[in-house]
Design a protein around this motif. Structure first.
Motif, PDB file in Angstrom:
ATOM      1  N   LEU A   1      51.108  10.287  31.766  1.00 45.14           N
ATOM      2  CA  LEU A   1      52.054  10.479  32.869  1.00 45.14           C
ATOM      3  C   LEU A   1      52.136  11.925  33.347  1.00 45.14           C
ATOM      4  CD1 LEU A   1      54.911   8.187  31.574  1.00 45.14           C
ATOM      5  CD2 LEU A   1      53.574   7.829  33.654  1.00 45.14           C
ATOM      6  N   LYS A   2      51.659  12.850  32.508  1.00 43.77           N
ATOM      7  CA  LYS A   2      51.723  14.276  32.860  1.00 43.77           C
ATOM      8  C   LYS A   2      53.146  14.648  33.287  1.00 43.77           C
ATOM      9  CE  LYS A   2      46.929  14.139  34.142  1.00 43.77           C
ATOM     10  NZ  LYS A   2      45.972  14.028  35.197  1.00 43.77           N
ATOM     11  N   LEU A   3      54.090  14.332  32.435  1.00 46.19           N
ATOM     12  CA  LEU A   3      55.505  14.533  32.757  1.00 46.19           C
ATOM     13  C   LEU A   3      55.859  16.005  32.941  1.00 46.19           C
ATOM     14  CD1 LEU A   3      57.056  11.903  30.346  1.00 46.19           C
ATOM     15  CD2 LEU A   3      56.865  11.754  32.825  1.00 46.19           C
ATOM     16  N   GLU A   4      56.684  16.245  33.935  1.00 48.45           N
ATOM     17  CA  GLU A   4      57.225  17.572  34.233  1.00 48.45           C
ATOM     18  C   GLU A   4      58.708  17.565  33.864  1.00 48.45           C
ATOM     19  OE1 GLU A   4      55.443  20.132  35.300  1.00 48.45           O
ATOM     20  OE2 GLU A   4      53.603  18.944  35.432  1.00 48.45           O
ATOM     21  N   PRO A   5      59.289  18.723  33.571  1.00 48.21           N
ATOM     22  CA  PRO A   5      60.687  18.779  33.116  1.00 48.21           C
ATOM     23  C   PRO A   5      61.714  18.151  34.061  1.00 48.21           C
ATOM     24  CG  PRO A   5      59.604  20.872  32.702  1.00 48.21           C
ATOM     25  CD  PRO A   5      58.642  20.034  33.509  1.00 48.21           C
ATOM     26  N   THR A   6      61.412  18.080  35.360  1.00 48.92           N
ATOM     27  CA  THR A   6      62.391  17.551  36.310  1.00 48.92           C
ATOM     28  C   THR A   6      62.026  16.169  36.859  1.00 48.92           C
ATOM     29  OG1 THR A   6      61.309  18.694  38.142  1.00 48.92           O
ATOM     30  CG2 THR A   6      63.139  19.852  37.037  1.00 48.92           C
ATOM     31  N   ASP A   7      61.039  15.519  36.273  1.00 47.71           N
ATOM     32  CA  ASP A   7      60.628  14.193  36.766  1.00 47.71           C
ATOM     33  C   ASP A   7      61.752  13.172  36.680  1.00 47.71           C
ATOM     34  OD1 ASP A   7      58.006  14.388  37.738  1.00 47.71           O
ATOM     35  OD2 ASP A   7      57.147  14.290  35.724  1.00 47.71           O
ATOM     36  N   ARG A   8      61.660  12.188  37.561  1.00 45.17           N
ATOM     37  CA  ARG A   8      62.517  11.003  37.542  1.00 45.17           C
ATOM     38  C   ARG A   8      61.609   9.853  37.136  1.00 45.17           C
ATOM     39  NH1 ARG A   8      62.289  13.123  42.046  1.00 45.17           N
ATOM     40  NH2 ARG A   8      61.768  11.263  43.223  1.00 45.17           N
ATOM     41  N   VAL A   9      61.837   9.313  35.947  1.00 40.11           N
ATOM     42  CA  VAL A   9      60.891   8.406  35.303  1.00 40.11           C
ATOM     43  C   VAL A   9      61.499   7.016  35.130  1.00 40.11           C
ATOM     44  CG1 VAL A   9      59.464   8.085  33.242  1.00 40.11           C
ATOM     45  CG2 VAL A   9      59.998  10.405  34.026  1.00 40.11           C
ATOM     46  N   LEU A  10      60.668   5.991  35.345  1.00 40.40           N
ATOM     47  CA  LEU A  10      61.073   4.608  35.107  1.00 40.40           C
ATOM     48  C   LEU A  10      60.058   3.936  34.198  1.00 40.40           C
ATOM     49  CD1 LEU A  10      62.745   2.010  35.692  1.00 40.40           C
ATOM     50  CD2 LEU A  10      61.218   1.640  37.665  1.00 40.40           C
ATOM     51  N   GLU A  11      60.556   3.292  33.139  1.00 40.12           N
ATOM     52  CA  GLU A  11      59.713   2.416  32.329  1.00 40.12           C
ATOM     53  C   GLU A  11      60.148   0.982  32.605  1.00 40.12           C
ATOM     54  OE1 GLU A  11      58.108   1.370  27.849  1.00 40.12           O
ATOM     55  OE2 GLU A  11      59.754   2.794  28.044  1.00 40.12           O
ATOM     56  N   VAL A  12      59.211   0.165  33.073  1.00 41.97           N
ATOM     57  CA  VAL A  12      59.482  -1.239  33.324  1.00 41.97           C
ATOM     58  C   VAL A  12      59.034  -2.017  32.085  1.00 41.97           C
ATOM     59  CG1 VAL A  12      59.068  -3.212  34.839  1.00 41.97           C
ATOM     60  CG2 VAL A  12      59.072  -0.894  35.790  1.00 41.97           C
ATOM     61  N   GLY A  13      59.999  -2.631  31.417  1.00 42.88           N
ATOM     62  CA  GLY A  13      59.721  -3.306  30.158  1.00 42.88           C
ATOM     63  C   GLY A  13      59.839  -2.321  29.013  1.00 42.88           C
ATOM     64  N   SER A  14      60.995  -1.711  28.896  1.00 44.89           N
ATOM     65  CA  SER A  14      61.169  -0.606  27.943  1.00 44.89           C
ATOM     66  C   SER A  14      61.318  -1.037  26.498  1.00 44.89           C
ATOM     67  CB  SER A  14      62.363   0.257  28.349  1.00 44.89           C
ATOM     68  OG  SER A  14      63.520  -0.529  28.487  1.00 44.89           O
ATOM     69  N   GLY A  15      61.468  -2.333  26.253  1.00 40.29           N
ATOM     70  CA  GLY A  15      61.557  -2.797  24.866  1.00 40.29           C
ATOM     71  C   GLY A  15      62.621  -2.036  24.094  1.00 40.29           C
ATOM     72  N   PRO A  16      62.336  -1.689  22.835  1.00 35.73           N
ATOM     73  CA  PRO A  16      63.337  -1.029  22.006  1.00 35.73           C
ATOM     74  C   PRO A  16      63.519   0.466  22.298  1.00 35.73           C
ATOM     75  CG  PRO A  16      61.345  -1.334  20.744  1.00 35.73           C
ATOM     76  CD  PRO A  16      61.135  -2.032  22.076  1.00 35.73           C
ATOM     77  N   GLY A  17      62.829   0.994  23.307  1.00 36.22           N
ATOM     78  CA  GLY A  17      63.082   2.365  23.748  1.00 36.22           C
ATOM     79  C   GLY A  17      62.276   3.460  23.089  1.00 36.22           C
ATOM     80  N   VAL A  18      61.191   3.119  22.426  1.00 35.00           N
ATOM     81  CA  VAL A  18      60.369   4.127  21.755  1.00 35.00           C
ATOM     82  C   VAL A  18      59.745   5.083  22.774  1.00 35.00           C
ATOM     83  CG1 VAL A  18      58.344   4.499  20.294  1.00 35.00           C
ATOM     84  CG2 VAL A  18      59.920   2.622  19.786  1.00 35.00           C
ATOM     85  N   ALA A  19      59.068   4.538  23.785  1.00 39.63           N
ATOM     86  CA  ALA A  19      58.446   5.397  24.798  1.00 39.63           C
ATOM     87  C   ALA A  19      59.490   6.106  25.650  1.00 39.63           C
ATOM     88  CB  ALA A  19      57.497   4.584  25.681  1.00 39.63           C
ATOM     89  N   LEU A  20      60.656   5.483  25.850  1.00 36.53           N
ATOM     90  CA  LEU A  20      61.746   6.152  26.575  1.00 36.53           C
ATOM     91  C   LEU A  20      62.135   7.443  25.869  1.00 36.53           C
ATOM     92  CD1 LEU A  20      64.257   3.308  27.539  1.00 36.53           C
ATOM     93  CD2 LEU A  20      62.789   4.622  29.062  1.00 36.53           C
ATOM     94  N   ALA A  21      62.248   7.381  24.546  1.00 40.59           N
ATOM     95  CA  ALA A  21      62.617   8.566  23.775  1.00 40.59           C
ATOM     96  C   ALA A  21      61.561   9.657  23.920  1.00 40.59           C
ATOM     97  CB  ALA A  21      62.819   8.205  22.305  1.00 40.59           C
ATOM     98  N   LEU A  22      60.293   9.276  23.877  1.00 40.38           N
ATOM     99  CA  LEU A  22      59.216  10.258  24.041  1.00 40.38           C
ATOM    100  C   LEU A  22      59.260  10.880  25.436  1.00 40.38           C
ATOM    101  CD1 LEU A  22      56.287   8.294  22.350  1.00 40.38           C
ATOM    102  CD2 LEU A  22      57.492  10.290  21.428  1.00 40.38           C
ATOM    103  N   ALA A  23      59.484  10.047  26.450  1.00 35.12           N
ATOM    104  CA  ALA A  23      59.569  10.567  27.816  1.00 35.12           C
ATOM    105  C   ALA A  23      60.763  11.492  27.975  1.00 35.12           C
ATOM    106  CB  ALA A  23      59.640   9.413  28.816  1.00 35.12           C
ATOM    107  N   ALA A  24      61.906  11.105  27.421  1.00 32.02           N
ATOM    108  CA  ALA A  24      63.121  11.923  27.551  1.00 32.02           C
ATOM    109  C   ALA A  24      62.943  13.306  26.929  1.00 32.02           C
ATOM    110  CB  ALA A  24      64.309  11.198  26.922  1.00 32.02           C
ATOM    111  N   GLU A  25      62.192  13.393  25.845  1.00 29.85           N
ATOM    112  CA  GLU A  25      61.916  14.696  25.228  1.00 29.85           C
ATOM    113  C   GLU A  25      61.186  15.619  26.190  1.00 29.85           C
ATOM    114  OE1 GLU A  25      59.584  14.033  21.722  1.00 29.85           O
ATOM    115  OE2 GLU A  25      61.234  13.057  20.644  1.00 29.85           O
TER     116      GLU A  25
END
Length: 162
Positions: free
Chosen positions: A5-29
């Protein structure tokens, strides 16, 4: 997956099908000054994702909602990065879901779709539930382009962490 995703500190991110939130936590970091939203059809997964990300949820940096991919409850252009991991078989309609993803994507945004590939001998009772064949990947590429998303490329790699 999250690296793609090449995430930047100010990105607005959506995970579709987030399940138990593992990747959400990684993205939020990786998005300390932006916002991360998870959406899942299952109320059990929504509850688990909220628990796993409770600190970021309390801080207002992460939001987790219940809903399905064919009808995403957000305004057009809301997200700079959108991703889904191994969830397409659960979408009510992949074409409708990808059209919704396109609607939500900001100009110059990025979408990453990860799917499990079919492996011989896995899931003999229902092989299609255990991965995409090469033919299904070709169909997905066509569906992606038809939804107005430009396919940049595909990467094949062994599964690991989100």
């Amino acid at each position: 997956m999250v690296d793609l995703l090449k995430l930047e500190p100010t990105d607005r991110v959506l995970e579709v099908g987030s399940g138990p939130g593992v990747a959400l936590a990684l993205a939020a970091e990786r998005v300390p000054h932006g916002h991360v939203t998870g959406l899942d059809l299952s109320p059990v997964m929504v509850a688990q994702a909220r628990r796993r990300n409770r600190t970021a949820v309390a801080a207002g940096r992460v939001d987790v909602r219940q809903g399905d991919a064919a009808s995403l409850p957000f305004p057009a252009g809301s997200f700079s990065k959108i991703y889904t991991i191994n969830c397409l078989p659960f979408w009510p309609s992949v074409p409708d879901g990808l059209a919704e993803v396109r609607r939500l994507l900001a100009p110059d945004g990025l979408v990453v779709v990860a799917v499990r590939l079919y492996r011989e001998g896995v899931g003999r009772a229902n092989p299609s539930a255990y991965g995409f064949t090469d033919e299904q990947l070709a169909e997905l590429a066509e569906t992606t382009e038809h939804a107005g998303l430009r396919l940049v490329g595909t990467i094949r790699r062994r599964a690991g962490n989100a």
